[in-house]
Design an enzyme around this catalytic site. Structure first.
Site, PDB file in Angstrom:
ATOM      1  N   ASN A   9       6.355   4.448   3.294  1.00 11.10           N
ATOM      2  CA  ASN A   9       5.967   4.870   1.946  1.00 11.10           C
ATOM      3  C   ASN A   9       4.447   4.779   1.867  1.00 11.10           C
ATOM      4  OD1 ASN A   9       5.480   5.143  -0.779  1.00 11.10           O
ATOM      5  ND2 ASN A   9       6.498   3.226  -1.378  1.00 11.10           N
ATOM      6  N   TRP A  10       3.809   5.935   1.885  1.00  7.23           N
ATOM      7  CA  TRP A  10       2.336   5.942   1.890  1.00  7.23           C
ATOM      8  C   TRP A  10       1.744   5.656   0.515  1.00  7.23           C
ATOM      9  CZ3 TRP A  10       0.013  10.347   5.483  1.00  7.23           C
ATOM     10  CH2 TRP A  10       0.326  10.033   6.813  1.00  7.23           C
ATOM     11  N   LYS A  11       2.593   5.662  -0.525  1.00  3.29           N
ATOM     12  CA  LYS A  11       2.118   5.423  -1.894  1.00  3.29           C
ATOM     13  C   LYS A  11       0.969   6.388  -2.223  1.00  3.29           C
ATOM     14  CE  LYS A  11       3.879   0.769  -1.554  1.00  3.29           C
ATOM     15  NZ  LYS A  11       3.826  -0.623  -1.953  1.00  3.29           N
ATOM     16  N   HIS A  93      11.345   2.899  -7.129  1.00  3.14           N
ATOM     17  CA  HIS A  93      10.445   1.918  -6.523  1.00  3.14           C
ATOM     18  C   HIS A  93       9.895   0.987  -7.610  1.00  3.14           C
ATOM     19  CE1 HIS A  93       6.978   0.162  -4.544  1.00  3.14           C
ATOM     20  NE2 HIS A  93       7.585   0.440  -3.401  1.00  3.14           N
ATOM     21  N   GLU A  95       7.067  -0.086  -8.191  1.00  8.10           N
ATOM     22  CA  GLU A  95       5.816   0.364  -8.809  1.00  8.10           C
ATOM     23  C   GLU A  95       6.067   1.448  -9.851  1.00  8.10           C
ATOM     24  OE1 GLU A  95       3.794   1.024  -5.099  1.00  8.10           O
ATOM     25  OE2 GLU A  95       3.803  -1.138  -4.762  1.00  8.10           O
ATOM     26  N   GLU A 163      13.898  -4.566  -2.120  1.00  7.86           N
ATOM     27  CA  GLU A 163      12.480  -4.913  -2.037  1.00  7.86           C
ATOM     28  C   GLU A 163      12.141  -5.954  -3.097  1.00  7.86           C
ATOM     29  OE1 GLU A 163      10.007  -1.602  -0.112  1.00  7.86           O
ATOM     30  OE2 GLU A 163      10.238  -1.059  -2.201  1.00  7.86           O
ATOM     31  N   GLY A 169       3.419  -5.832  -0.645  1.00  4.82           N
ATOM     32  CA  GLY A 169       1.968  -5.822  -0.520  1.00  4.82           C
ATOM     33  C   GLY A 169       1.312  -7.183  -0.591  1.00  4.82           C
ATOM     34  N   SER A 207       6.308  -6.280   2.808  1.00  5.52           N
ATOM     35  CA  SER A 207       5.479  -6.923   3.828  1.00  5.52           C
ATOM     36  C   SER A 207       6.108  -6.927   5.220  1.00  5.52           C
ATOM     37  CB  SER A 207       5.103  -8.346   3.399  1.00  5.52           C
ATOM     38  OG  SER A 207       4.283  -8.305   2.232  1.00  5.52           O
ATOM     39  N   GLY A 228       5.402  -0.151   3.400  1.00  3.96           N
ATOM     40  CA  GLY A 228       4.239   0.406   2.726  1.00  3.96           C
ATOM     41  C   GLY A 228       3.011   0.350   3.612  1.00  3.96           C
ATOM     42  N   GLY A 229       2.225  -0.713   3.446  1.00  2.84           N
ATOM     43  CA  GLY A 229       0.943  -0.831   4.134  1.00  2.84           C
ATOM     44  C   GLY A 229       0.999  -0.565   5.639  1.00  2.84           C
TER      45      GLY A 229
HETATM   46  P1  PGA Z   1       4.520  -3.184   1.716  1.00  3.69           P
HETATM   47  O1  PGA Z   1       5.218  -2.194   0.656  1.00  3.69           O
HETATM   48  O2  PGA Z   1       5.200  -2.924   3.044  1.00  3.69           O
HETATM   49  O3  PGA Z   1       3.096  -2.795   1.706  1.00  3.69           O
HETATM   50  O4  PGA Z   1       4.785  -4.578   1.250  1.00  3.69           O
HETATM   51  C1  PGA Z   1       6.599  -1.943   0.700  1.00  3.69           C
HETATM   52  C2  PGA Z   1       6.996  -0.981  -0.371  1.00  3.69           C
HETATM   53  O5  PGA Z   1       6.481  -1.069  -1.500  1.00  3.69           O
HETATM   54  O6  PGA Z   1       7.833  -0.097  -0.141  1.00  3.69           O
END
Ligand code: PGA
Length: 247
Positions: A9-11, A93, A95, A163, A169, A207, A228-229
């Protein structure tokens, strides 16, 4: 056999220059033995789909509107994602739940729109730190599972991503026992509700990185990760794909 899925997930990250990372990923993982998915920002979906056209990497959106079209400035429909080359879409998600106040009912409607557009929905659930500390994690997840997943969900059109909000993050990861407890609980709920509930893939997210992926993938009922990251650079995402292939 449940699908194993390494999902990135590149956000809100990525311009055309970053598609080089996708190219690098397809070169390193020319014939992956697990499903690999990248969800770039919507501005890059068509280009990303072209970039992976001859490879076994899928492209997904990060959100969709519940309607197919209409007066919804700034929104994107599941049909539009599909037409641009996406085969998956993330719904619910944390967010989106936080930044846009999305409710379980809206997430279910978006997921239904995804099915109608022949997209696989990656439906996200997870507890906050306060809920974890209060001991209400499983109750919170039950509400999200019941409210966010449409009755029309099947193992073919749906992937669940657990999640924990406090792990996204932050570099903090639940213990393997905590992950195991939640994934076993989710499996129980899925099998109670859906005839093919034992076939739904359930991802862990929060993470995940190359150094912890193998341990997490060894937990029963963990079928992959939403990352994500560590999905932004091919060099970081590649060891996670490899860990899933070896799990
Ligand atoms: P993260 O994000 O791997 O940067 O913790 C995961 C996500 O929000 O899908």
């Amino acid at each position: 056999m449940r699908r194993k899925l390494a999902a990135g997930n590149w956000k809100m990250n990525g311009t055309p220059a970053e598609l080089a990372e996708l190219t690098a990923l397809t070169q390193t993982h020319d014939t992956p033995t697990v499903n690999v998915l990248i969800c770039p920002p919507s501005t890059l979906i068509a280009q990303a789909a072209n970039t992976v056209a001859d490879h076994k990497v899928a492209i997904g959106g990060q959100d969709c509107h519940a309607n197919t079209k209409g007066a919804h400035t700034g929104d994107i429909s599941a049909d539009m994602l599909a037409a641009a080359g996406a085969t998956y879409v993330i719904t619910g998600h944390s967010e989106r739940r936080t930044d846009h106040g999305e409710t379980d009912a809206q997430i279910a409607a978006k997921s239904q729109a995804a099915y109608d557009a022949k997209l696989t929905a990656v439906i996200c659930i997870g507890e906050t730190l306060g809920e974890r500390e209060d001991g209400t994690t499983l109750t919170v997840l039950d509400t999200q599972l019941a409210g966010s997943i449409p009755d029309t969900a099947t193992a073919a059109n749906t992937v669940i991503a657990y999640e924990p909000v406090w792990a996204i993050g932050t570099g903090k990861v639940p213990t393997l026992d905590q992950i195991a407890e939640v994934h076993a609980h989710i499996r129980t709920r899925l099998t109670a509700r859906f005839s093919d509930g034992d076939q739904f893939s359930v991802l862990y997210g929060g993470s995940v990185k190359g150094s912890n992926a193998a341990d997490i993938f060894a937990v029963p009922d963990v079928d992959g990760a939403l990352v994500g990251g560590a999905s932004l650079k091919a060099a970081d995402f590649s060891p996670i794909i490899t860990a899933l292939e070896n799990a």
